[in-house]
Design an enzyme around this catalytic site. Sequence first.
Site, PDB file in Angstrom:
ATOM      1  N   GLU A  22      67.332  41.476  76.311  1.00 51.94           N
ATOM      2  CA  GLU A  22      67.917  42.763  75.930  1.00 51.94           C
ATOM      3  C   GLU A  22      69.417  42.822  76.199  1.00 51.94           C
ATOM      4  O   GLU A  22      69.999  43.902  76.317  1.00 51.94           O
ATOM      5  CB  GLU A  22      67.202  43.894  76.672  1.00 51.94           C
ATOM      6  CG  GLU A  22      65.714  43.970  76.376  1.00 51.94           C
ATOM      7  CD  GLU A  22      65.005  45.004  77.223  1.00 51.94           C
ATOM      8  OE1 GLU A  22      65.168  46.201  76.959  1.00 51.94           O
ATOM      9  OE2 GLU A  22      64.289  44.608  78.157  1.00 51.94           O
ATOM     10  N   SER A 153      61.756  46.528  75.472  1.00 56.18           N
ATOM     11  CA  SER A 153      62.186  46.674  74.083  1.00 56.18           C
ATOM     12  C   SER A 153      61.204  46.047  73.093  1.00 56.18           C
ATOM     13  O   SER A 153      61.598  45.497  72.075  1.00 56.18           O
ATOM     14  CB  SER A 153      63.588  46.085  73.879  1.00 56.18           C
ATOM     15  OG  SER A 153      64.556  46.866  74.533  1.00 56.18           O
ATOM     16  N   TYR A 222      66.319  49.976  67.545  1.00 55.87           N
ATOM     17  CA  TYR A 222      67.752  49.698  67.545  1.00 55.87           C
ATOM     18  C   TYR A 222      68.404  49.583  66.172  1.00 55.87           C
ATOM     19  O   TYR A 222      69.620  49.684  66.083  1.00 55.87           O
ATOM     20  CB  TYR A 222      68.019  48.418  68.346  1.00 55.87           C
ATOM     21  CG  TYR A 222      67.485  48.502  69.751  1.00 55.87           C
ATOM     22  CD1 TYR A 222      67.944  49.491  70.623  1.00 55.87           C
ATOM     23  CD2 TYR A 222      66.500  47.645  70.207  1.00 55.87           C
ATOM     24  CE1 TYR A 222      67.433  49.598  71.909  1.00 55.87           C
ATOM     25  CE2 TYR A 222      65.988  47.739  71.492  1.00 55.87           C
ATOM     26  CZ  TYR A 222      66.467  48.713  72.338  1.00 55.87           C
ATOM     27  OH  TYR A 222      65.957  48.825  73.607  1.00 55.87           O
ATOM     28  N   ARG A 261      62.396  57.132  82.148  1.00 52.72           N
ATOM     29  CA  ARG A 261      61.907  57.649  80.867  1.00 52.72           C
ATOM     30  C   ARG A 261      60.505  57.094  80.657  1.00 52.72           C
ATOM     31  O   ARG A 261      60.321  55.873  80.619  1.00 52.72           O
ATOM     32  CB  ARG A 261      62.810  57.216  79.714  1.00 52.72           C
ATOM     33  CG  ARG A 261      62.709  58.115  78.468  1.00 52.72           C
ATOM     34  CD  ARG A 261      63.277  57.461  77.227  1.00 52.72           C
ATOM     35  NE  ARG A 261      62.379  56.424  76.747  1.00 52.72           N
ATOM     36  CZ  ARG A 261      62.744  55.174  76.469  1.00 52.72           C
ATOM     37  NH1 ARG A 261      64.003  54.793  76.659  1.00 52.72           N
ATOM     38  NH2 ARG A 261      61.862  54.305  76.033  1.00 52.72           N
ATOM     39  N   ASP A 263      57.029  56.761  78.444  1.00 55.78           N
ATOM     40  CA  ASP A 263      56.540  56.795  77.074  1.00 55.78           C
ATOM     41  C   ASP A 263      55.056  57.140  77.058  1.00 55.78           C
ATOM     42  O   ASP A 263      54.285  56.683  77.914  1.00 55.78           O
ATOM     43  CB  ASP A 263      56.756  55.441  76.392  1.00 55.78           C
ATOM     44  CG  ASP A 263      58.222  55.034  76.344  1.00 55.78           C
ATOM     45  OD1 ASP A 263      59.081  55.941  76.363  1.00 55.78           O
ATOM     46  OD2 ASP A 263      58.504  53.833  76.285  1.00 55.78           O
ATOM     47  N   GLU A 276      54.253  53.409  79.523  1.00 56.32           N
ATOM     48  CA  GLU A 276      55.072  52.729  80.524  1.00 56.32           C
ATOM     49  C   GLU A 276      56.215  53.629  80.943  1.00 56.32           C
ATOM     50  O   GLU A 276      56.510  54.627  80.285  1.00 56.32           O
ATOM     51  CB  GLU A 276      55.617  51.403  79.982  1.00 56.32           C
ATOM     52  CG  GLU A 276      56.547  51.560  78.782  1.00 56.32           C
ATOM     53  CD  GLU A 276      57.004  50.212  78.248  1.00 56.32           C
ATOM     54  OE1 GLU A 276      56.166  49.304  78.145  1.00 56.32           O
ATOM     55  OE2 GLU A 276      58.191  50.089  77.936  1.00 56.32           O
ATOM     56  N   ASN A 278      60.312  53.439  81.993  1.00 54.75           N
ATOM     57  CA  ASN A 278      61.553  52.665  82.013  1.00 54.75           C
ATOM     58  C   ASN A 278      62.459  53.226  83.103  1.00 54.75           C
ATOM     59  O   ASN A 278      62.760  54.419  83.107  1.00 54.75           O
ATOM     60  CB  ASN A 278      62.263  52.769  80.659  1.00 54.75           C
ATOM     61  CG  ASN A 278      61.409  52.296  79.513  1.00 54.75           C
ATOM     62  OD1 ASN A 278      61.330  51.122  79.237  1.00 54.75           O
ATOM     63  ND2 ASN A 278      60.736  53.225  78.843  1.00 54.75           N
ATOM     64  N   GLY A 282      67.963  53.200  77.837  1.00 52.26           N
ATOM     65  CA  GLY A 282      69.190  52.995  77.073  1.00 52.26           C
ATOM     66  C   GLY A 282      70.185  54.131  77.269  1.00 52.26           C
ATOM     67  O   GLY A 282      69.804  55.299  77.407  1.00 52.26           O
TER      68      GLY A 282
END
Length: 317
Positions: A22, A153, A222, A261, A263, A276, A278, A282
């Site tokens: 990443e 990602s 992305y 964050r 999900d 999951e 994070n 980002g």
Amino acid sequence: MPNAINRDECKIAVLCGGKSEEREVSLNSGKAVSEALKGAGYDVTTLDPASKEDLKQLIDGDFTVAFLCTHGRYGEDGTLQGFLEIVGIPYTGSGVLASATAMNKCRAKETYRLHNLPTLPSLTIEKGEGYSIDEIVEKLGDHCVIKAAKEGSSIGLYIEEGRDAIAAAIEKALGFDDEVLVERYCKARELTVGVLGNDNPEALPVIEIVPKEGFYDYEAKYAPGGSKHLCPAPLDEELSQRVRATAEAAHAALGCKGESRTDFLLEEDGTFWILETNTLPGMTETSLLPDAASKKGMSFAALCEHLIGLALEDAAR
């Protein structure tokens, strides 16, 4: 809210790049954060932890705080956090243990279950130990999501149906990692919730992610136009509050600090599952966490300052 920061005395190292898959995403996050903080009047130096020279500059530079924009291995998994602990530089985001736990999808699953948080049925496969496709199909069905345990990602992630396809995907995922998570497939809406805070985390508005096609893979994340973000997500208030509360609980269960964050998948009947968490999401101006923060009236630069304040607050204890 953390205490106000004296900008004249705050010397910031923005860390981005690194050695993970990443890297390019991390560089984009670092560029955005550096520009925002410089625009706000901070003394900012951008450093790449993949460079020994930059690491030496980090050690010798008398920095007040490191702003981590590193994603994936060696940046989000506790290794860089451990280095910063050793050299005595406060940093944004979670500590060593929380970073390592959240980065490993198998360990994160165990943590969610331990705290009675909703997460899909799964099995863990370790390289060299062998596995039974019969057991996988019996427990999870013949439509599964296969994930390399410590990639982000959507790298090393496959959605497959049928015994042969699942077995082939497991072998491919084991090429990325020595541990693989196999999870029951769930066709559902995709949600994400940013959380800010240390001891009293607060969830931001729920975002629904609508990929242009397929699922929310690397390109959807992305590529320009790869997905659209609905913020706040079109959910009834009671459901939105439950999802947000679960994101706060995941943040706390993993021991996260600063930002996270989480999900989710949301089924038609209102059942939702954690996918999951994070620990260093980002950080470009169009990324999910800043997008949600903007709906709370927080500009991108203000979000960056807030994360610095949380890091310094935690380090002062």
